[in-house]
Design an enzyme around this catalytic site. Structure first.
Site, PDB file in Angstrom:
ATOM      1  N   LYS A  91       0.840  -1.204   0.000  1.00 44.35           N
ATOM      2  CA  LYS A  91       0.000   0.000   0.000  1.00 44.35           C
ATOM      3  C   LYS A  91       0.871   1.250   0.000  1.00 44.35           C
ATOM      4  O   LYS A  91       0.623   2.195  -0.747  1.00 44.35           O
ATOM      5  CB  LYS A  91      -0.919   0.009   1.230  1.00 44.35           C
ATOM      6  CG  LYS A  91      -2.101  -0.934   1.106  1.00 44.35           C
ATOM      7  CD  LYS A  91      -2.804  -1.162   2.442  1.00 44.35           C
ATOM      8  CE  LYS A  91      -3.871  -2.237   2.287  1.00 44.35           C
ATOM      9  NZ  LYS A  91      -4.418  -2.734   3.544  1.00 44.35           N
ATOM     10  N   GLN A 147      -5.017  -1.436   9.532  1.00 45.37           N
ATOM     11  CA  GLN A 147      -4.945  -2.782   8.947  1.00 45.37           C
ATOM     12  C   GLN A 147      -5.601  -3.801   9.880  1.00 45.37           C
ATOM     13  O   GLN A 147      -5.343  -3.828  11.079  1.00 45.37           O
ATOM     14  CB  GLN A 147      -3.468  -3.152   8.695  1.00 45.37           C
ATOM     15  CG  GLN A 147      -3.248  -4.461   7.983  1.00 45.37           C
ATOM     16  CD  GLN A 147      -3.767  -4.482   6.547  1.00 45.37           C
ATOM     17  OE1 GLN A 147      -3.784  -3.471   5.863  1.00 45.37           O
ATOM     18  NE2 GLN A 147      -4.198  -5.646   6.094  1.00 45.37           N
ATOM     19  N   ASP A 175     -11.400   2.880   3.966  1.00 48.46           N
ATOM     20  CA  ASP A 175     -11.854   1.489   3.909  1.00 48.46           C
ATOM     21  C   ASP A 175     -13.379   1.404   3.786  1.00 48.46           C
ATOM     22  O   ASP A 175     -13.912   0.348   3.437  1.00 48.46           O
ATOM     23  CB  ASP A 175     -11.466   0.758   5.207  1.00 48.46           C
ATOM     24  CG  ASP A 175     -10.233  -0.110   5.043  1.00 48.46           C
ATOM     25  OD1 ASP A 175     -10.005  -0.603   3.932  1.00 48.46           O
ATOM     26  OD2 ASP A 175      -9.518  -0.302   6.044  1.00 48.46           O
TER      27      ASP A 175
HETATM   28  N1  GUN Z   1      -7.222  -6.761   5.969  1.00 45.02           N
HETATM   29  C1  GUN Z   1      -7.589  -7.495   4.894  1.00 45.02           C
HETATM   30  N2  GUN Z   1      -8.272  -6.752   3.992  1.00 45.02           N
HETATM   31  C2  GUN Z   1      -8.352  -5.518   4.525  1.00 45.02           C
HETATM   32  C3  GUN Z   1      -8.933  -4.302   4.070  1.00 45.02           C
HETATM   33  O1  GUN Z   1      -9.546  -4.206   2.992  1.00 45.02           O
HETATM   34  N3  GUN Z   1      -8.788  -3.237   4.899  1.00 45.02           N
HETATM   35  C4  GUN Z   1      -8.137  -3.320   6.091  1.00 45.02           C
HETATM   36  N4  GUN Z   1      -8.066  -2.231   6.837  1.00 45.02           N
HETATM   37  N5  GUN Z   1      -7.587  -4.440   6.541  1.00 45.02           N
HETATM   38  C5  GUN Z   1      -7.687  -5.515   5.754  1.00 45.02           C
END
Ligand code: GUN
Length: 297
Positions: free
Chosen positions: A54, A98, A121
């Site tokens: 990311k 996350q 998100d």
């Molecule tokens: N862990 C797995 N997929 C995601 C996601 O789309 N967002 C976040 N914040 N954590 C994740």
């Protein structure tokens, strides 16, 4: 018939290019650099890989990346204080915590402490409510990516029968809301659904998001249907090597479907591309700037 393979990797690259172009315009016109803060608590290896990716793609799109890595035993007050600081920071337009968080932390409480306008998100209850009522929301990245692929494939989705397999908050439920927003007739199927094969056979669009390797065989698919496989499952292959497979049995489904996403290289690359899209969208909304076209629901 053999299905068209939907190249999510190539499509994600075009999304990232659009994001980068819009970032450049914002910098030029307003002197603002969109910024994304990613918070990682603990050392989960898969999460570390995602967070690194990311950060890298954020910088490649011309945006600012702020990484906050906290120890696995960080207490709730410390995490909430960091989120409050990021909420108040005008250089941060998107905040992502996350998941999964270590078990001692209350994920709902943490997510709902993020400023909804920075919730890239789309997990905050305000954004869930806005999406559910057809209002302007921040939309969860994976379902947004699926929607972009479907619109690209079909143009209009109006009147199509869509079956979403899986009812998670991250994919299944928001996916159903997005498909409703595009005037599909939506069925959400799950582990208690009766005669799942018959339900799936009604679908012009199948979204598989259950996390069970290759559980949807080709003979469940209506000929010509579009199949979007959200699953990313690691299974043991030949010679003890692990390989990635989706929730759909690709080999049999590709013979029946009209179009299908592969795993890897389908939905996966779209998730981070949509995170970047959401960040630039959040930055535009926060600053009264024109939003990028085609990058939101
Ligand atoms: N862990 C797995 N997929 C995601 C996601 O789309 N967002 C976040 N914040 N954590 C994740």
């Amino acid at each position: 018939m053999t299905a068209t393979i939907i190249d999510g990797k190539a499509f994600a690259a075009t999304v990232r290019e659009k994001v980068a172009a819009h970032v450049a315009r914002i910098k030029d016109a307003a002197g603002i650099t969109p910024g994304l803060a990613v918070v990682l608590v603990g050392e989960d290896p898969a999460s570390q890989v995602y967070v690194r990716s990311k950060g890298k793609q954020t910088v490649e799109a011309g945006m600012a990346s702020f990484e906050h890595k906290l120890d696995a035993d960080t207490d709730e007050a410390t995490l909430l204080a960091l989120i409050a600081q990021l909420n108040a920071d005008p250089t941060v337009h998107g905040i992502l915590v996350q998941l999964p968080l270590p078990a001692h932390l209350d994920s709902d409480l943490v997510i709902n402490s993020i400023d909804p306008a920075k919730d890239v998100d789309g997990f905050h209850i305000s954004n869930v409510g806005l999406l559910g009522t057809g209002q302007k929301a921040m939309v969860p990245c994976t379902p947004l990516g699926c929607l972009m692929l479907l619109r690209h494939q079909h143009g209009s989705l109006s009147g199509l029968n869509a079956v979403v397999i899986g009812r998670s908050n991250i994919v299944g439920k928001p996916m159903a809301m997005l498909l409703l927003g595009d005037s599909c007739t939506v069925t959400v199927a799950h582990s208690r659904t009766k005669d799942l094969p018959a339900v799936v056979r009604q679908a012009d669009i199948v979204i598989a998001a259950v996390g069970r390797p290759e559980m949807v065989p080709g003979d469940w698919i209506k000929p010509g249907a579009t199949v979007i496989d959200v699953g990313i499952n690691r299974v043991e292959g030949e010679g003890g090597k692990t390989r990635l497979v989706g929730d759909v049995d690709f080999a049999s489904a590709v013979e029946v479907a009209g179009a299908i996403t592969p795993v890897p290289g389908g939905v996966g690359p779209m998730t981070i591309a949509c995170l970047l899209a959401n960040t630039v969208t959040a930055c535009c909304r926060a600053n009264g700037l024109e939003e990028p076209e085609g990058l939101t629901a």
